[in-house]
Design an enzyme around this catalytic site. Sequence first.
Site, PDB file in Angstrom:
ATOM      1  CB  CYS A   1      31.504  -6.372   2.182  1.00 36.52           C
ATOM      2  SG  CYS A   1      32.821  -5.555   1.266  1.00 36.52           S
TER       3      CYS A   1
ATOM      4  CG  ASP B   1      30.987 -14.030   1.253  1.00 34.79           C
ATOM      5  OD1 ASP B   1      31.018 -12.786   1.337  1.00 34.79           O
ATOM      6  OD2 ASP B   1      31.020 -14.633   0.165  1.00 34.79           O
TER       7      ASP B   1
ATOM      8  CG  HIS C   1      30.432 -10.127  -0.479  1.00 35.34           C
ATOM      9  ND1 HIS C   1      31.490 -10.589   0.271  1.00 35.34           N
ATOM     10  CD2 HIS C   1      30.749  -8.856  -0.824  1.00 35.34           C
ATOM     11  CE1 HIS C   1      32.410  -9.652   0.373  1.00 35.34           C
ATOM     12  NE2 HIS C   1      31.983  -8.585  -0.286  1.00 35.34           N
TER      13      HIS C   1
END
Length: 397
Positions: free
Chosen positions: A84, A279, A281
Amino acid sequence: MSPIFPCLVSVLAKYENQINVFSEFLEDLPDTDEPVWVLGECYNVKTEKTGLLSDVHSRLWFTYRKKFSPIGGTGPSSDTGWGCMLRCGQMILAQALVCSQLGRAWRWRAEGGQPEEYHRILHCFLDRKDSCYSVHQMAQMGVGEGKAVGEWYGSNTVAQVLKKLALFDDWNSLAVYVSMDNTVVIEDIKKQCRQATCSHTHGNRATACPHSQSQSRSDWRPLLLVIPLRLGINHINPVYIQALKECFKIPQSCGVLGGKPNLAYYFIGFVGEELIYLDPHTTQSAVESEAGSGVDDQSYHCLRSPRRMKITNLDPSVALGFFCKSEDDFDSWCNLIQQEMQMKRNLRMFELVENHPPHWPPFVPPTKPEVQTTGAEFIESSDKLFESEEEFEILNV
């Protein structure tokens, strides 16, 4: 069960890259009179919502990917669970390249018709070993920073990796400067950005490339300035919150790397007491593309409403990013920072000094080693290439 429900489930599964769960699809921007700041641009959410969302959707969005060629030939074929911060590093660098090649005002169009420079930028980040800023290159260059392939990175480590990889990107000729000891040195930055855009290394000397068109270009290389900081012990110290928010108002803002422990986000702005972020993820399949061809880019733009988190939940380890295309742009940034520091003498997040501190080791601008190969091949010898640099670099985190 309603016949509509299975259809809805199918649609959501098909567009997993845009929507993680149905509740997030319903989430919207707050109905507020407070300004929304995104990478130096200010919006009124009630009257400029379309422009705000277009701005956010235009940012390149890099997420976990799967089914790419194994890293190093025998390593992982997905970065889910560990990549990430690498993806966030890709996003902040991509923002700098977009500003450099296309300008801050450029906007992405879902129907296509993007300029050639846009596709060249995207090719730099494809999940393959011969892309300059691929997860393959970043993960293997990270070995020289003491990180095994598959290990989680912090914001400072990913900044060091980007600084080294940028040396091999002759097209963008980007100078990546990573500050140390919470101090930005103007003299060092100008020395690095005034280097020839193409150079060889002879010992510690950099000499211009013969017969290179780069010699006729401006002697200032576009700058990505990364400032790793720790703004507290276990949580961000509230005294730094306003200063952090001010960073997103600066025209040269390129975002902030940070998040929560072992959970990295790319922050691009704020509204009220909430940070706006992209994000990484979400796991998507790797995109295949031949060199010189266009890229199916739909999965590289996040089309849902931007995510938000309370600033007080931010982990104290962050890295501020700023992009300065020209020397005048950098001088303007310095003036803005100095004005801000004068107003907050005791609440500075970092120091900005004119000259190289005399007690520091001499500053040696990073230069491209004499390596004729490209892609993953140069990574294999990266430890040897940069051993001398490791001797004088002091990591901030």
